[in-house]
Scaffold this motif. Structure first.
Motif, PDB file in Angstrom:
ATOM      1  N   ALA A   1       0.830  -1.211   0.000  1.00  0.00           N
ATOM      2  CA  ALA A   1       0.000   0.000   0.000  1.00  0.00           C
ATOM      3  C   ALA A   1       0.863   1.260   0.000  1.00  0.00           C
ATOM      4  O   ALA A   1       1.956   1.277   0.581  1.00  0.00           O
ATOM      5  N   PRO A   2       0.401   2.331  -0.635  1.00  0.00           N
ATOM      6  CA  PRO A   2       1.136   3.604  -0.573  1.00  0.00           C
ATOM      7  C   PRO A   2       1.116   4.148   0.853  1.00  0.00           C
ATOM      8  O   PRO A   2       0.138   3.970   1.586  1.00  0.00           O
ATOM      9  N   LYS A   3       2.199   4.801   1.241  1.00  0.00           N
ATOM     10  CA  LYS A   3       2.322   5.344   2.594  1.00  0.00           C
ATOM     11  C   LYS A   3       2.191   6.861   2.547  1.00  0.00           C
ATOM     12  O   LYS A   3       2.770   7.530   1.682  1.00  0.00           O
ATOM     13  N   ALA A   4       1.426   7.406   3.466  1.00  0.00           N
ATOM     14  CA  ALA A   4       1.126   8.846   3.468  1.00  0.00           C
ATOM     15  C   ALA A   4       2.245   9.650   4.113  1.00  0.00           C
ATOM     16  O   ALA A   4       2.884   9.200   5.069  1.00  0.00           O
ATOM     17  N   ASP A   5       2.483  10.838   3.571  1.00  0.00           N
ATOM     18  CA  ASP A   5       3.318  11.843   4.218  1.00  0.00           C
ATOM     19  C   ASP A   5       2.431  12.538   5.250  1.00  0.00           C
ATOM     20  O   ASP A   5       1.360  13.050   4.921  1.00  0.00           O
ATOM     21  N   LEU A   6       2.864  12.564   6.497  1.00  0.00           N
ATOM     22  CA  LEU A   6       2.016  13.089   7.572  1.00  0.00           C
ATOM     23  C   LEU A   6       2.274  14.563   7.877  1.00  0.00           C
ATOM     24  O   LEU A   6       1.801  15.078   8.893  1.00  0.00           O
TER      25      LEU A   6
END
Length: 532
Positions: free
Chosen positions: A202-207
Motif C-alpha cells: 500500500a502507498p504510505k502517506a506523508d504526515l
C-alpha cells in the motif's frame, strides 16, 4: 572514537533506540551494521536480497525490535552506538513490522496503558504466557513455528527456575509449551499474513501538515488544539503543539517525530516544560491520528488523543464537554476540521449564541429544553460530523475509572521514580427500566468529584495503609504514592505498600452519590521495558 555505551535508561524505560536516525540511507547502513556486528552469532542467508538468520524470520513493533536489540546488548555483549541502534530499529520496523490490523486490540501496551485488565479466550495462553508479562507483548509479534519453538527454549534457558514457579510447577510446563503453545502461537500469530502483504504494497502517506486534535487528560479534563508537522528527511518530522485545556490553561510545546512501518507515529516533545511522548497510529489514508500522549517519566499521566489533518474531508472529532443537563444552559466546544456555519445539536438543543469560530473550533452557548429526552445527540457543523453530545436529566450512578489500579512507591533517593495513580468519576444514567446495573444503563461522561481513600479490608486497616501508602488529592483524583524504602514507623519497618479503597463522591442535587475502586500500592517498578 565511537561512543559504544550500553543503552541509557530513563525511569527504567529504554528510550535511546526510539529516537531518530540521522542518515537517509538507513537501510544500507543497517545492513552494514548487521554484517559488521551481528554475524558472529547470526548468518547471512541471502546476500542479494538481504536476509539474516533468526532476524529475518520475525516481525515486531518498533518497541519490540528495540527490546530485542537491547537484549543483544545487555545479555550477549553486542557493541553498537545509540545511533546504530536507532538505525536498526527503523530498518526492522519498516521491513518486518506489523500491519495496522495486526496491532488492533493490543495497542494499549505500546501506549503505556498499564492498568489494562487483559482477557484472552485461551486459558493456556493466559497461564503459560501472560502470567509473567502482558499478553500484548506476545500478540505484537509474528513468527513461524521454528521461531516460536526457539522462543520456548530461550525462556527456559534464560530463566531456568521458570518450571518451578506458580502455574508451571503443577504441570509439565515444557511439553505443554512445545506441543500446545507453539502450534497455538503459530496459528494465532503467523509470520506470513495477507494483512502484512497488503500493507507492504500500500502507498504510505506523508504526515506533514496542520492537524486539529482533541483529547481528555484525567485529572485535568478536556483539551484541544493544533499540531503543526513539518517533514524532514527519512520519515522524520518537526512538531509544534499549540492548544488549551477546558479551563483555558495553555498547551504549548515542540519536538521531533518519526514514523515507522508507514503508520506508527512516535514523537518526543517538551510541552509546558515537561518531556512527553506520543504513540499514535495513522489511518491508512493518512488523514487521522489516534493514540496516547504521556509524560516520559510518569507514563501514568497521559491523554487519549485523536487528530485530523486540515484539508481532509470535514470531520467533527469531539464535543467538549460531552454532556449537557436538560433544562440547563452550557458552553460547548466543537473540535475538528472544516467546520461549517450551520451547527446542529439534535432535538431539544438550541444554539443561543456563537462565541468563537475558526476552521478547527466552534464555541457555542447552548440551551437544553427542560423536557429534552435523555440520550445521545449526533452533532454536526455544516458537513462535518462524527461526534455526539449526551443529554441527561439526572445522574443515577457513578463509577470509578479505573476500577482497579496499581501504584508503586519510589523516589526517596532511589533510582526509580514513583508510579502514581489517577482516577476519574464516570456518571451514568439508568435506562428506561429505572434500575441500576442493567444492560440499558447509559454513560453520561466524566464529572467532577471529591476523592478520598479508605482501608480496603481489615488487614489494611490494621496495617494503617491509608497513613503510609500515599496521599489522595481530593479535587483531582490523583493519588501520589509514598516514598520507597523501609519505614521504621510501620510494623517490622516494612515499606509503604498498601491496599486501598478509592472513593469518589459526586453531588447530585441534595444527594451525594458514591462509588469505589481498588488501588494496590506496591514496590518500585524495577523492570520497565517498552512493552510491559
Amino acid at each position: 572514537m565511537k561512543n559504544r555505551n550500553l543503552p541509557r535508561l530513563a525511569g527504567g524505560v529504554m528510550v535511546a533506540g526510539m529516537l531518530l536516525p540521522t542518515t537517509s540511507s538507513y537501510a544500507a547502513d543497517a545492513e552494514q551494521i548487521i554484517r559488521d556486528n551481528c554475524l558472529l552469532c547470526h548468518s547471512e542467508e541471502n546476500a542479494s536480497a538481504p536476509q539474516f538468520s533468526r532476524m529475518s524470520h520475525q516481525r515486531k513493533t518498533p518497541e519490540g525490535w528495540l527490546m530485542t536489540i537491547a537484549r543483544m546488548q545487555l545479555m550477549h555483549g553486542l557493541k553498537i552506538t545509540d545511533e546504530e541502534r536507532r538505525t536498526l530499529v527503523k530498518y526492522f520496523a519498516d521491513r518486518q513490522g506489523l500491519a495496522p490490523e495486526e496491532t488492533a486490540g493490543s495497542r494499549y501496551a505500546m501506549e503505556r496503558r498499564l492498568n489494562t485488565m487483559e482477557s484472552f479466550e485461551s486459558a493456556d495462553f493466559e497461564q503459560m504466557c501472560a502470567r509473567c508479562h502482558s499478553g500484548a507483548r506476545v500478540a505484537l509479534q509474528r513468527r513461524p513455528a521454528q521461531e516460536w519453538e526457539k522462543l520456548v527454549h530461550f525462556h527456559l534457558g534464560q530463566w531456568p527456575s521458570l518450571e518451578y514457579q506458580a502455574m508451571a510447577r503443577d504441570r509439565d510446563w515444557f511439553d505443554i509449551a512445545l506441543e500446545k503453545m507453539v502450534p497455538e502461537l503459530t496459528s494465532s500469530y503467523p509470520l506470513q499474513s495477507s494483512a502484512w502483504e497488503s500493507w507492504k504494497a500500500a502507498p504510505k502517506a506523508d504526515l506533514a501538515g496542520r492537524w486539529s486534535f482533541s483529547g481528555q487528560l484525567p485529572g485535568k479534563g478536556d483539551l484541544h488544539g493544533t499540531m503543526t508537522v513539518v517533514a524532514k528527511q527519512g520519515d522524520r518530522y518537526e512538531v509544534s503543539v499549540d492548544g488549551q485545556y477546558a479551563d483555558g490553561s495553555p498547551i504549548k510545546g515542540s519536538g521531533r517525530a518519526i514514523v515507522y512501518t508507514g503508520y506508527e507515529w512516535r514523537a518526543d516533545l517538551t510541552i509546558d516544560g515537561v518531556k512527553v511522548r506520543q504513540v499514535f497510529a495513522a489511518s491508512k489514508s493518512g488523514q487521522q491520528l489516534t493514540g496516547r500522549m504521556f509524560e516520559a517519566v510518569h507514563d501514568e499521566v497521559g491523554a487519549d488523543i485523536v487528530a485530523v489533518r486540515e484539508g481532509s474531508a470535514p470531520m467533527l472529532l469531539d464535543v467538549q464537554p460531552e454532556y449537557i443537563r436538560a433544562g440547563s444552559r452550557a458552553q460547548l466546544t466543537l473540535v475538528g476540521t472544516g467546520l461549517g456555519e450551520q451547527v446542529s445539536l439534535g432535538d431539544g438543543l438550541q444554539v443561543v449564541k456563537e462565541l468563537y469560530r475558526d476552521d478547527n473550533k466552534v464555541v457555542v452557548e447552548v440551551m437544553a429544553d427542560a423536557g429534552a429526552s435523555e440520550g445521545a445527540r449526533q452533532v454536526s457543523a455544516g458537513s462535518a460530523n462524527g461526534a455526539s453530545v449526551n443529554v441527561f436529566s439526572s445522574i443515577d450512578q457513578v463509577k470509578v475509572v479505573p476500577e482497579f489500579a496499581v501504584g508503586r512507591v519510589g523516589g526517596n533517593g532511589g533510582s526509580t521514580p514513583k508510579y502514581n495513580a489517577q482516577f476519574q468519576a464516570e456518571a451514568w444514567a439508568n435506562g428506561p427500566d429505572g434500575k441500576a446495573g442493567t444492560e440499558d444503563d447509559w454513560r453520561i461522561g466524566f464529572v467532577p468529584a471529591s476523592w478520598h481513600v479508605e482501608p480496603f479490608d481489615e488487614r489494611a486497616k490494621a496495617d494503617r495503609d491509608t497513613e503510609f501508602a500515599g496521599v489522595m488529592d481530593a479535587r483531582t483524583g490523583k493519588f501520589t504514592t509514598g516514598a520507597a524504602g523501609p519505614n521504621p514507623e510501620r510494623k517490622m519497618s516494612t515499606n509503604n505498600a498498601g491496599n486501598l479503597k478509592v472513593v469518589a463522591a459526586v453531588k447530585e442535587g441534595s444527594e451525594t452519590l458514591t462509588a469505589d475502586g481498588q488501588l494496590i500500592v506496591t514496590v518500585q517498578r524495577w523492570n520497565n521495558p517498552p512493552l510491559p
